[in-house]
Design an enzyme around this catalytic site. Structure first.
Site, PDB file in Angstrom:
ATOM      1  N   VAL A   1      -3.057   9.606  -7.891  1.00  0.00           N
ATOM      2  CA  VAL A   1      -2.214  10.289  -6.915  1.00  0.00           C
ATOM      3  C   VAL A   1      -0.767  10.209  -7.417  1.00  0.00           C
ATOM      4  CG1 VAL A   1      -1.388  10.264  -4.525  1.00  0.00           C
ATOM      5  CG2 VAL A   1      -3.783   9.696  -5.046  1.00  0.00           C
TER       6      VAL A   1
ATOM      7  N   ALA B   1      -8.214   5.854 -10.828  1.00  0.00           N
ATOM      8  CA  ALA B   1      -8.175   6.225 -12.244  1.00  0.00           C
ATOM      9  C   ALA B   1      -6.824   5.902 -12.863  1.00  0.00           C
ATOM     10  CB  ALA B   1      -8.490   7.708 -12.403  1.00  0.00           C
TER      11      ALA B   1
ATOM     12  N   HIS C   1      -3.354   4.308  -2.568  1.00  0.00           N
ATOM     13  CA  HIS C   1      -4.365   3.470  -1.913  1.00  0.00           C
ATOM     14  C   HIS C   1      -5.059   4.231  -0.782  1.00  0.00           C
ATOM     15  CE1 HIS C   1      -1.474   0.266  -3.424  1.00  0.00           C
ATOM     16  NE2 HIS C   1      -2.596  -0.040  -4.023  1.00  0.00           N
TER      17      HIS C   1
ATOM     18  N   ARG D   1       4.537  -0.930  -8.072  1.00  0.00           N
ATOM     19  CA  ARG D   1       5.680  -1.400  -8.863  1.00  0.00           C
ATOM     20  C   ARG D   1       6.803  -0.366  -8.921  1.00  0.00           C
ATOM     21  NH1 ARG D   1       1.349  -4.102 -11.964  1.00  0.00           N
ATOM     22  NH2 ARG D   1       1.732  -6.349 -11.905  1.00  0.00           N
TER      23      ARG D   1
ATOM     24  N   LEU E   1       0.817  -1.217   0.000  1.00  0.00           N
ATOM     25  CA  LEU E   1       0.000   0.000   0.000  1.00  0.00           C
ATOM     26  C   LEU E   1       0.853   1.270   0.000  1.00  0.00           C
ATOM     27  CD1 LEU E   1      -2.881  -0.988   2.458  1.00  0.00           C
ATOM     28  CD2 LEU E   1      -2.691  -1.359  -0.009  1.00  0.00           C
ATOM     29  N   HIS E   2       0.321   2.295  -0.639  1.00  0.00           N
ATOM     30  CA  HIS E   2       1.006   3.587  -0.751  1.00  0.00           C
ATOM     31  C   HIS E   2      -0.040   4.699  -0.691  1.00  0.00           C
ATOM     32  CE1 HIS E   2      -0.420   3.494  -4.875  1.00  0.00           C
ATOM     33  NE2 HIS E   2       0.230   2.354  -5.099  1.00  0.00           N
ATOM     34  N   ALA E   3       0.422   5.929  -0.899  1.00  0.00           N
ATOM     35  CA  ALA E   3      -0.472   7.084  -0.747  1.00  0.00           C
ATOM     36  C   ALA E   3      -1.658   7.035  -1.706  1.00  0.00           C
ATOM     37  CB  ALA E   3       0.319   8.374  -0.954  1.00  0.00           C
TER      38      ALA E   3
HETATM   39  N1  LIG Z   1      -1.431   6.444  -7.807  1.00  0.00           N
HETATM   40  C1  LIG Z   1      -2.668   5.995  -7.656  1.00  0.00           C
HETATM   41  N2  LIG Z   1      -3.690   6.859  -7.628  1.00  0.00           N
HETATM   42  C2  LIG Z   1      -4.970   6.428  -7.508  1.00  0.00           C
HETATM   43  N3  LIG Z   1      -5.308   5.136  -7.399  1.00  0.00           N
HETATM   44  C3  LIG Z   1      -4.320   4.224  -7.418  1.00  0.00           C
HETATM   45  C4  LIG Z   1      -2.959   4.603  -7.547  1.00  0.00           C
HETATM   46  N4  LIG Z   1      -2.206   3.485  -7.537  1.00  0.00           N
HETATM   47  C5  LIG Z   1      -3.060   2.449  -7.416  1.00  0.00           C
HETATM   48  N5  LIG Z   1      -4.326   2.890  -7.348  1.00  0.00           N
HETATM   49  C6  LIG Z   1      -5.532   2.084  -7.266  1.00  0.00           C
HETATM   50  O1  LIG Z   1      -5.465   1.215  -6.163  1.00  0.00           O
HETATM   51  C7  LIG Z   1      -6.193   0.031  -6.456  1.00  0.00           C
HETATM   52  C8  LIG Z   1      -5.317  -1.139  -6.162  1.00  0.00           C
HETATM   53  O2  LIG Z   1      -4.227  -1.108  -7.061  1.00  0.00           O
HETATM   54  P1  LIG Z   1      -2.912  -1.949  -6.883  1.00  0.00           P
HETATM   55  O3  LIG Z   1      -2.917  -2.592  -5.545  1.00  0.00           O
HETATM   56  O4  LIG Z   1      -2.687  -2.780  -8.072  1.00  0.00           O
HETATM   57  O5  LIG Z   1      -1.822  -0.818  -6.778  1.00  0.00           O
HETATM   58  P2  LIG Z   1      -0.854  -0.295  -7.865  1.00  0.00           P
HETATM   59  O6  LIG Z   1       0.007   0.716  -7.261  1.00  0.00           O
HETATM   60  O7  LIG Z   1      -1.664   0.049  -9.069  1.00  0.00           O
HETATM   61  O8  LIG Z   1       0.005  -1.552  -8.140  1.00  0.00           O
HETATM   62  P3  LIG Z   1       0.812  -1.888  -9.436  1.00  0.00           P
HETATM   63  O9  LIG Z   1       2.055  -1.115  -9.325  1.00  0.00           O
HETATM   64  O10 LIG Z   1       0.978  -3.317  -9.218  1.00  0.00           O
HETATM   65  O11 LIG Z   1      -0.027  -1.592 -10.615  1.00  0.00           O
HETATM   66  C9  LIG Z   1      -6.601   0.122  -7.918  1.00  0.00           C
HETATM   67  O12 LIG Z   1      -7.945   0.570  -7.987  1.00  0.00           O
HETATM   68  C10 LIG Z   1      -5.660   1.155  -8.457  1.00  0.00           C
HETATM   69  O13 LIG Z   1      -6.166   1.848  -9.592  1.00  0.00           O
HETATM   70  N1  BAL Z   2      -2.773  -2.355 -10.746  1.00  0.00           N
HETATM   71  C1  BAL Z   2      -3.392  -3.311 -11.650  1.00  0.00           C
HETATM   72  C2  BAL Z   2      -3.095  -4.722 -11.328  1.00  0.00           C
HETATM   73  C3  BAL Z   2      -2.019  -5.341 -12.120  1.00  0.00           C
HETATM   74  O1  BAL Z   2      -1.180  -4.640 -12.709  1.00  0.00           O
HETATM   75  O2  BAL Z   2      -1.966  -6.574 -12.185  1.00  0.00           O
END
Ligand SMILES: Nc1ncnc2c1ncn2[C@@H]1O[C@H](COP(=O)(O)OP(=O)(O)OP(=O)(O)O)[C@@H](O)[C@H]1O
Ligand code: BAL
Ligand SMILES: CC(C)(CO)[C@@H](O)C(=O)[O-]
Length: 336
Positions: A210, A182, A56, A221, A52-54
Site C-alpha cells: 500500500v 508484500a 496494516h 518508520r 498501525l497505518h493504512a
Molecule cells: N505499505 C504496506 N503495504 C502492505 N503491507 C504492509 C505495508 N507496511 C507494512 N505492511 C505489512 O504489515 C505487517 C506488519 O509490518 P510492520 O508492523 O513491521 O509495519 P511496517 O510499516 O512494515 O513497519 P516498519 O516501518 O517498521 O518496517 C507486515 O506483514 C508488513 O509487510
Molecule cells: N517490517 C519488518 C520488521 C522490521 O523491520 O523489523
C-alpha cells in the site's frame, strides 16, 4: 456488524472496539470463547509491530474477507526484540497500543478486528528479562540462506528473530490463515519457507504494498522522516517505477537494474544499501539472460531512517524484446 449465532442463540453485535489482551491466558480465553460461540468459524491473524497505518488496515481487510463475518480476526501488536540488532531502533520504535486500537475501532465493518494481542516482552520471552539473565529463548528458528542475504546481510540475525516470533505467534493464535505484506518481500518469502519447511498448518496470504498517493510505501518508520527526508525517500519508489517501466519497454535484466540504480545514484539524501533484481522464489540475483518474473528490491537510509521497498517486474523473452510493435526484426545491436 452482527455475527451469525449458533442455532438457538440470538445474534450478538460485534463490539465496536477490539478486545485487547496482553497475556497468553487471556488470549486463549478469547480464542476459545469465540470458537464456542461460532462453531466452525475460521480464524485469521495479522502480525504487526504496531504503529498501525493504512498498509496494516489492508492486511486486516484481507483477513476479514478471508474468514467472513463469523470468523475471528486477531491482530498481534508486539515489537519483537529478537529481530533487532545492536544499534537498531528497538528503543525508538513507536509504541502506542491505545492509538492502534482506536484506529482499528474507527475502521469499517470490512476491517473489523476481534482481538488485539499486545503482550509485554516478558510474556512472550520469560527468559529475556534481567531476572533470567537476559539471554532469551534457547531454542530459536534459523532462517538459513534467506536470512543471510540482503536484509539478512544488513541485519544479521533479523530473520531468525522474525521467524522465531512468527512461529510462536502461530502457535499461540492457531489461525487458519495469516496475512503478510508484500512490502517486506524477503520476510514474506522467509515466512512461506518456515511454514513449508516445518509443516506448519496455516495458509499464508500476501497483500500488495500500500502506497501513499505520491508512491511512498506506507511504513511505520516513515514517522521518523522529516518533511525534506520524506521527499528524498520518494527516490525509492521512483527507482522501482523506472525499473518496471524499463521491463515493460522490453529491457533485459541488467537494463532493468540499471534503470532503477540510475535514479538512486542520482538521488540526493539517499544512502543506498542495495538495489538488486532477484528471483522472487529465492531472492538470489537474476542471471543477465533471465526471462520471466523478477523482483526489484531496494534498501536505503534516508537521514537516520532505513527504508525498504520492492516491485515485481516481468522480463520479456529476447524475441519479444527485439520485435517492434509491427513485428519486424530489430536493427542489429538494438535492445528495445
Ligand atoms: N505499505 C504496506 N503495504 C502492505 N503491507 C504492509 C505495508 N507496511 C507494512 N505492511 C505489512 O504489515 C505487517 C506488519 O509490518 P510492520 O508492523 O513491521 O509495519 P511496517 O510499516 O512494515 O513497519 P516498519 O516501518 O517498521 O518496517 C507486515 O506483514 C508488513 O509487510
Ligand atoms: N517490517 C519488518 C520488521 C522490521 O523491520 O523489523
Ligand atoms: C512479522 C512481524 C510482526 C514479526 O515481528 C514483523 O517482522 C513485522 O511487523 O513485519
Amino acid at each position: 456488524m452482527t455475527t451469525t449465532p449458533a442455532p438457538g442463540v440470538p445474534p450478538t453485535p460485534r463490539p465496536d472496539t477490539p478486545r485487547v489482551v496482553t497475556t497468553r491466558a487471556d488470549l486463549r480465553a478469547a480464542l476459545d470463547g469465540w470458537a464456542a460461540a461460532h462453531p466452525g468459524a475460521r480464524r485469521a491473524v495479522v502480525m504487526t509491530m504496531g504503529a498501525l497505518h493504512a498498509g496494516h488496515l489492508e492486511l486486516v481487510r484481507r483477513a476479514r474477507a478471508e474468514v467472513g463475518p463469523d470468523g475471528q480476526v486477531v491482530v498481534t501488536d508486539f515489537v519483537n526484540p529478537l529481530q533487532f540488532g545492536p544499534g537498531e531502533d528497538f528503543e525508538r520504535y513507536p509504541r502506542d497500543v491505545a492509538a492502534d486500537v482506536a484506529l482499528l475501532a474507527a475502521a469499517g465493518d470490512d476491517v473489523a478486528v476481534d482481538v488485539v494481542f499486545a503482550p509485554a516482552v516478558e510474556e512472550l520471552y520469560p527468559d529475556l528479562g534481567p531476572a533470567a539473565g537476559g539471554a532469551g529463548p534457547i531454542v530459536r528458528v534459523t532462517s538459513g540462506r534467506i536470512g543471510t542475504v540482503l536484509e539478512g546481510a544488513s541485519r544479521p540475525g533479523h530473520f531468525d528473530g522474525v521467524l522465531t516470533v512468527v512461529l510462536k505467534l502461530l502457535h499461540l493464535v492457531r489461525p487458519d490463515v495469516a496475512v503478510f505484506g508484500a512490502k517486506d518481500a524477503q520476510q514474506l518469502l522467509a515466512v512461506r519457507r518456515l511454514v513449508a519447511d516445518l509443516d506448519v498448518g496455516v495458509e499464508i496470504l500476501a497483500v500488495p504494498t500500500v502506497r501513499e498517493a505520491d508512491g511512498l510505501a506506507r511504513s511505520s518508520r516513515n514517522a521518523y522522516l522529516s518533511p525534506a527526508e520524506r521527499d528524498e525517500a520518494l527516490a525509492l519508489s521512483r527507482a522501482l517505477r523506472a525499473g518496471r517501466d524499463a521491463a515493460d519497454a522490453g529491457a533485459d535484466a541488467p537494463g532493468v537494474l540499471a534503470a532503477a540504480r540510475g535514479i538512486l545514484d542520482a538521488a540526493d539524501g539517499v544512502e543506498l544499501d542495495y538495489v538488486v533484481l532477484v528471483d522472487p522464489a529465492t531472492v538470489e540475483d537474476l542471471a543477465p539472460g533471465a526471462v520471466g518474473p523478477g523482483l526489484l528490491l531496494v534498501a536505503a537510509r534516508v537521514g537516520t531512517t532505513r527504508l525498504i521497498d520492492n516491485a515485481a517486474v516481468e522480463i520479456a523473452p529476447p524475441a519479444t524484446r527485439a520485435a517492434d510493435p509491427d513485428g519486424r526484426a530489430p536493427a542489429p545491436g538494438g535492445t528495445a
